[in-house]
Every structure is written in structure tokens, then in C-alpha cells.
Motif scaffolding. Sequence first.
Motif, short mmCIF file in Angstrom:
data_model
loop_
_atom_site.label_atom_id
_atom_site.label_comp_id
_atom_site.label_asym_id
_atom_site.label_seq_id
_atom_site.Cartn_x
_atom_site.Cartn_y
_atom_site.Cartn_z
N ARG A 96 20.63 60.90 53.53
CA ARG A 96 21.08 61.08 54.90
C ARG A 96 22.59 60.86 55.03
NH1 ARG A 96 16.18 57.90 57.99
NH2 ARG A 96 14.51 59.23 57.21
N LYS A 97 23.17 60.23 54.02
CA LYS A 97 24.62 60.04 54.05
C LYS A 97 25.31 61.37 53.76
CE LYS A 97 26.50 56.70 51.68
NZ LYS A 97 26.72 55.53 50.79
N GLN A 98 26.51 61.51 54.29
CA GLN A 98 27.24 62.74 54.04
C GLN A 98 27.46 62.91 52.54
OE1 GLN A 98 30.69 63.11 56.46
NE2 GLN A 98 30.25 65.30 56.70
N GLY A 99 27.19 64.11 52.06
CA GLY A 99 27.35 64.36 50.63
C GLY A 99 26.25 63.77 49.80
N THR A 101 23.30 64.89 49.30
CA THR A 101 22.30 65.85 48.83
C THR A 101 22.25 65.89 47.31
OG1 THR A 101 22.31 67.19 50.79
CG2 THR A 101 21.77 68.31 48.76
#
Lengths: 130, 661, 261
Positions: A96-99, A101
Amino acid sequence: MHNNSDKQKDQVFRMTGVDTRKCMKCGKCSASCPSFNEMQYRPHQFVDMVTKGRIEELMASPSIYHCLSCFACVERCPRGVEPAVVVEAIRNLAERKQGGTYFSPDEVPELIDGTVPQQALVSAFRKYRK
Amino acid sequence: MQRIGVFVCWCGSNIAATVDVERVAQVMKNEPGVVFSTDYQYMCSEAGQAIIRNAIAEHKLTGIVVCSCSPRMHEATFRKTAQRAGLNPYMVEIANIREQCSWIHKDKEEGTEKAIVLARAALAKVMLNAPLIAGQSSVTKRALVIGGGIAGIQSALDIADAGYEVDIVEKEPTIGGKMSKLDKTFPTLDCSACILTPKMVDAAQNEKITLYTYSEVEEVKGFVGNFNVKIRRKARYVKEDVCTGCGACMQKCPSKKGLNEFNLGLNKRTAIYIPFAQAIPNVAVIDATQCIKIKNNKCGLCDTVCAAKAIDYNQQDEFIEREYGAIVMATGFNPIKLDKFNEYSYAECPDVITSLELERIMNAAGPTGGKLVKMSNGEHPHDITFIQCVGSRDISGRGKCYCSKICCMYTAKHAMLIRDKYPDVNVHVFYIDVRTPGKNFDEFYRRAVEEYSVDYIKGQVGKVYPEGDHLVVQGVDMLANEQIIHKTDMVVLATAIEPDPTARKIASMLTASIDTNDFITEAHPKLRPVESPTAGIFLSGVCQGPKDIPETVAQAGAAAVKVLGLLSKDKLVTNPCVSQSNELLCNGCSMCQNVCPYGAIGYEDKLINDHGIRETRRVAVVNEALCQGCGACTVTCPSGAMDLKGFTNKQIMAEVDAICK
Amino acid sequence: MVMTFSYYPGCTLKTKAKELDKYARASAEALGIELKELEAWQCCGACYPQSKDEIATRLSSVRALNDAAREGGVLVTLCSACHHVITRVNRDMALKPEIADKANRYLEIDYHGTTEVLHYLTMLRDRVGFDVIKSKVVNPLKGRKIGAYYGCMLLRPSKEMGFDDPENPTIMEDFIRAIGATPVVYQMRNECCGGYVAMKDKAQAKKNVSRVLDNAKNCGAEELITACPLCLYNLNENGDKAMPVTYFTELLAEALGVKEA
């Protein structure tokens, strides 16, 4: 830092409903885990580290992608601690944190070999990205 | 007119820290009916009691209220105090301002307010108290012990040694219980049979002890001092007093497919059998499900060969009724069933066994003649793996939440015995914690590690499965942080123990309370550990909680002492707080009779004079010797005819009114 | 008498696992069962979202369950993953108000887990009966030594799935017996094949797969059956391909004589 780790610990508890303090450190989860040797932190360590609030370390570890969600640990834990659920919550937090994935659509063409079932792709998208 | 004294206890700081005791005493002084009120640091101390006694004399008190701890703690104390000062002991009321007030509140203002309210309620009640005279009941000078394992045997021997009669009811055909199945005992490694069988023989030969083996308690009526017990003597199909135990019948019996219970089903036995060589009584029994004669009316060989003519295929269950003054529960335990733990492959693999089964395999009278072999093929094992805590400390619903307590020690024992007798066998133990509190216990476990090189691995096992002739154990070594895939020849499971199912059945007959794990509850976990809260019921052995043999024997002796204390009395003081029926109000509906758990209420046709109308009515009559004062009848009675002395409906309502004022 | 159940085939059964679906339908017909495919079903997502705050990923299952509730209340599934996801989401809807409330509000429905989710195998055992199947077998698979591969998703967590004994399951062995073949019990039949990492971490998947296949082979299995397209793919893709792996429905159709229909 201390506050942040407490916050993350609370969040893991809210996501899982699992009270990791119930763990009696018997190691049955790690004894059952088919990915044990692939993991940097083993299932029993996951549980202990959550209790100690060491969530960031777990989020940063590739171990979160090695859990097979086979639920052998959940099935056999004598304390109802459900380690697989804990691992997934940490993975969710990381993704869920940016980047955060772990799996991108760009990777798909290369992985498709004509026999790959939809299920594999769907679950990879579900499991490894937000 | 009542003259009441109020005594407010500080209980050191237990009460005084949260309740303004002086204010409570001050406020109570001004209540109607109160002629004296004071506070003191420890009302239960001799000085405190002197204050009460002096006040009773000086102020001619007719009743007292003590604001202190729970009546379970000191009601008896203050009743005696009152009695010594010439006051009827039932003119004492306790306001519990400790457990129900100071200990559960933090705010002193609130605590004080509540203490005053509780004191007022007690005052309202004592104003309506009437002096009560305790009655007496007789004591039958005989005890019943339910269960003939080491716990029951020891309790019975101790009671009999003191000169009282005692009966043992044992459901199996022989006494001896689990201990008779053990090979060696920790921590001294003496042979279990060698130390148990003399006690079994003592029990059989003691003229004060009567053994009812192959028998079960069917029904219990009555109360402390006067229990009436119905015992079912199951049909043995062999006359117990005629059989000489020669064993000729076993030689000839052609039905050989029954599972040998004594060896936990690891081998077979004949349909007519004596459980084991040292069985007491040494009398045969026929397993009706296996006997060809009983099933098909053929065979009859045992009858032909029995020189004593002891066989009786037509025997029926018999019932006997006996009176007892006290009952000892010694119903013991069993290892849990492992059907929810199939990850250990216990059901599929004969080489995966329980620890109790290992006892039989190691025992000279066991299925292998004491030779340690794999049950699958009779071969000698080279590697044995023990798994501890199988089903213990388990809150997942599969096992038991508690520690079974004996497993760490018997596993160390097994490991050591195997290494001693078969030094070529490697022994591994998967453990979570090694728990060895007890005299010479930790030293014993350390010997297994240091002298016998038993490999203790900190971690649990996830799966056991067969592979070829071997077993594979998949476990974890948490100290090395390694998963272990270990090839072994035998796996021994330290299976959790649980109370025998008869405990629950008998507890409900005795109205003895049991906990969520079906262990019988003790009256107080520290101070009354061998008594049930139900008067006259005593606890011996594992039925109360997991324990080893030394602890069991100690508890069995303690239970016997309690029994003797009871049986040595000629009369018991009965509780005068019993029900009474107002014949004028009773409408003869029988509802009270139906709810009474003690069978204390009967009905009689009586000539009643109801305001000049004379007629015969069917009315309830309470047998005060049987009534235990539970109050079930008083709340059931639709016409308000039933009332409990000392706790009348009026008194309860007065308390409620005082609280709501 | 024809029994009619709602049927949820799932995405993979429409593409790469067509045989699983095709033979299931043909066999059902031969056994007097009408499988009525839900009109508008969506992919279940293939893995159950374990975190309680994952709501959106549960919605497609809730839709299917709600549709089935209005059509007789029984939903038959076939793919192990679908069965796993739908069964567990169904339980969430019944037992976890914090999830059910949100899902219901979002979908503007009022569903509380009333649909009975039935796996095709359970349907065979409990609604048809293995005895009946045995009596309808025209082409018993005599002499074939078949190992059942259960995998994870049908069995665990057993408290939620309620499918069979999670450590020593028997339903597939009973099925194998019913179609006239010999079941081979092997201990790794309930251990994970590593399906989720079949693509991204072949080394790990290969290890998991070989553990399963070696054990099956050592125990005497000559072929395996499964209900899971991902297991089948992974066992083939990351195994040595020496052990044939087929869908159980294919063997059922073969035994019932409807394979070529």
C-alpha cells in the motif's frame, strides 16, 4: 520511531485480529512452513517481531513474498495465532506504500507461456500489488 | 426492639485506603436501631473481637453488623465471637466492603458511599433476623472411594488404617489404574509394579476395605454424613467368590481377537481373561462382545475346564445400595484421543505411538515382552524421536489449554531408559519448554542430556510421515533457526491428559462443581485443595488437576485425613438456614418438590385450621436434615409459602429497599 | 429426479482449464444434476484477502453468493481457489459484521452468508453419493493407481473450509474408489505445491513440486488428480512431467462413459 512502530503494530492487529502475544514460541509454524528455507525471517520470527513492533524490518524483507498462503501454520498453530494472516497484513502494508508494488503488468508478457492459467495471473496481481 | 452494633474493619489498608471507615462508622451510628458503632484496624484479631464482645455486653446488643471482608472469609469467626458473648450466632450479618467494594473501586468518595449503602443493607437484614438453632445429623461411619488407581487405593488404605470401613468402586475388572500400566517411575526409576502391587494387595487384604471392581456408581442421594449410593456391579459372567484365578479358562478360550486393554490394544487377548498377572481381584472376566458362548450359544469351553465351576454365562448386572458418610473422588485421567492431530500420522503408522503405549512396550509383561521394537515389523529401532506437548497448552480447540505437567519428566525417563538399555539407539526430544519443578526433577532431566546424550531440540514438529521403512519428522530447531527433516524409526507422542469421562458424570450426581476442563473444582485453590465445595466430597489425584505419583499419593493422604475428620464426629451440626413451608399459604402444587436437588421436600395430608375453616390439605413439608438451604424452592413457590430461614423473602426485600433508598 | 444447483465455474475454467469444466458438466448431466451457471459472475480474485480491511477484493464473491441465494441457495464450485475464496467470504458475510456491513452497503444488498457453498466433490459425496456413482460407472478405471492431490485451498483452514480432515483427508480417495481405480495415499497430498510462486520464483516452486511428486511416486502413484488449475499447471510446469496430472472430473467422465460426448 517508537510511536510509529506502536502505530504499525496496532494497524497489524486491526487488519488481522490476531493477538501475537498468544504465541508460546513453540515453532510449530516454522516446522510446518514449506517456504522456511526461502525466508529471511521465518514464520515464528514474524510473529515475535510483530509483538516487538519491528514491522518496518518485516515490510522491507523479501520474506513477505515467499509465504505461499498454504495455511499449514494457521492449521497447526496450537495458540490460534495464524502466522500466514500476519504475513499477509505486513505484505499489504508494504504494497500500500507508494512504490510498494512487487508485480507489474510489464512483467506479464514474459511470464506467459501458453499454459499459464488465468488464476496464476489474477492471484499474482491480487497478492503482489495494491 | 433490636439493639444493633456496627463494627467497621479497616483490614489494614485493604479497606481503609479506599473507604473512609471512620465516616462509615459515624454515619451508621445515626441509623435507626443502631446503638453502637465503631471502627478498628483488624476486626478479626483477638483485640477486634474483644471490642465486639465488650460492646455486646455493655450495650446489650441483640444483633451486630460487621463491615469487613467476604462472609466466606470470616463469617464463621464473627459468629463464634457473638456466641462467646452470649448472642445467637445467626444474629450476625456481614457487609462485604472489601471484595465487593474497596478492592474494586479506586475513588475513595465513591467507595465510602457504597460501603455505607452495603452497611445499611446488612442493617436492614439484621433487624429482621431471628435467633436460629442449628440441628444435628448423624454420620455413617463408612467412606466410599470412587476409582481404584493409586489415588483411590492410597486414600482407602489411609482411611482403613484409622479403623474406618471404606469401599472402593472401580469400573475396570481390576484395581491398579494407570500406575499399573507404567514400567518405571521417575525420578528414581523404580519399577512401578514393584511399588504398586504391595499396595493393591494391602487394599485387597485389609478387612476394612471392600473392593467393588467392574462396578460403577449409578446414583447418589443424600448429603454429608448420609450419602446413599447405588452401585452397579457389571456382569463378569464369572462368580467372583468362586474363581480361583488359575487361568485354565484363558488357555482354552478359542476367541482371541479382543483388544488387550491392559496393553492399550497393542496386542490381543482371549474373550475370558484376567487383565494382568497381578490383577486384584485375581478373577477372570468374560468380554461379552467377544465370547462365542454368549454371542452364539456355542463353545462353552471355559465352563468345561473350570474346576471351580465359576463360570456363569447368564449372570446379570446387579445393584447394591450402601450408606456412606463421605465420598472420595479418585476417578483419574486418560491420554486424549489423537484424532484431531493427524499431522503426526498416529492413526496410520504403527511406529507412531503414545508415551503410555511406550510404557507397555518397555514393560516385561507388555506386548513385546519388554523388548523395544517397532510395532510395524518387530525390528529394532535405531533412532527414536519424542514429541512433547502433543495437545497440551493448546487453545486452538484441538487440545487442552493446560500443561499436562507429567510429560516432561516421563519423556526424560523414557529417553534415559532407552539410552541406558540400548546405547546404539539415538534419541531426540522436540520440546517447547522443559518443565521440571520437583524434588530431584531437574537433576533427573539434566542426566538425560549430560549423562545419556539425549538430543533435546527446542522446537515443535509440523508433520510426521512414513517413507519406506522409516518415518520422517519435519520439525524446527528454533535455536539454530533451522527446519529439520529428520529420518527416524519411531515417534513417541507425549499426549496431553484429561480427566476420565466418569468424573463429569459422577460430579453431576454429587452436585460437585467441575471446571471448563472437567477437572473437579476444589473448595479453595490454596487452603482447601482436597475438598469439593460440596460438603462430604473429597478429591484425590488427577481428577482435581494434572499431577504425578508423589503428588497424587500426598493428596490421597490429605483427602483421607479430611474424611477421617468427618467420620470421627458422632454428630454433624446442620445448617439452620433451611426452608420452611407456611402450611396456610401452601397450595399443594408440588413445584418445590420438583426443583429440590436434595429430595428434601415431601407432601403430607394435614388437618389445617385456616382462619376457623378446618380442612385436610395436601401441604409441603421440609425435611430439615436433607435441606441444604439453596433456596430453589423459595423462588419457585407460586404462593409464597416457602421461605428460607435466615434469608426470608422479607429480609431480602428489606436489603433491596435499603440499597435503593 | 434432476437436482438443480447454481454453478460458479470461475475464470480459469473458461480458458486454460476448460476440461475441468467440460467434464464436470458432462458428468453432472449423466448423474442427473443440472448445473445452472450463474448469469453474471465475475472472477473471485483467486486468493482470499486475509486482512479484514480488504473489502473491495471480496465483492465479486459476495455478488455471486447473493445471486445464488436468490436461485435456490446452493452454489456449486469446482476450482479449488474459487471454492476457497467463496467459502471464506461467505463465512465473513455471516460472522464478521464489520466486513458484511461494508460489502452490503456498497453493493446495496442485504446478504448474510445464507448460501450453501458446495464443492463439486462434496456434491458428489453428499448429494449424489459415491455408491450411486459406483453403480453408474460403465467404464471402471480398474488397475489404475491414482494419487489424490488435495493441495492447500480445499482443506485449510479446516475450521473455515470444513471440507475434510486437513491432515488425513479421504474424500478424493473415496472418489477414486467409486470410479473403480485404486487410491494411493501419500503424505504430501495436503502439502503446498507452491502455486503462487509458480511464475515468479520457479526455483522455490520446483522444490515444492518435487517434494509432492517424489512422495507420490515413492508411494506407488502412477498418476495424480487435482481440482485446482494452478496446482495442475505448477505440477506440470515445475515438475519433471513424468507423472501425469489430470483433473478429477476428466476421470469421472471417463468412468461414466461420457468423456467423448
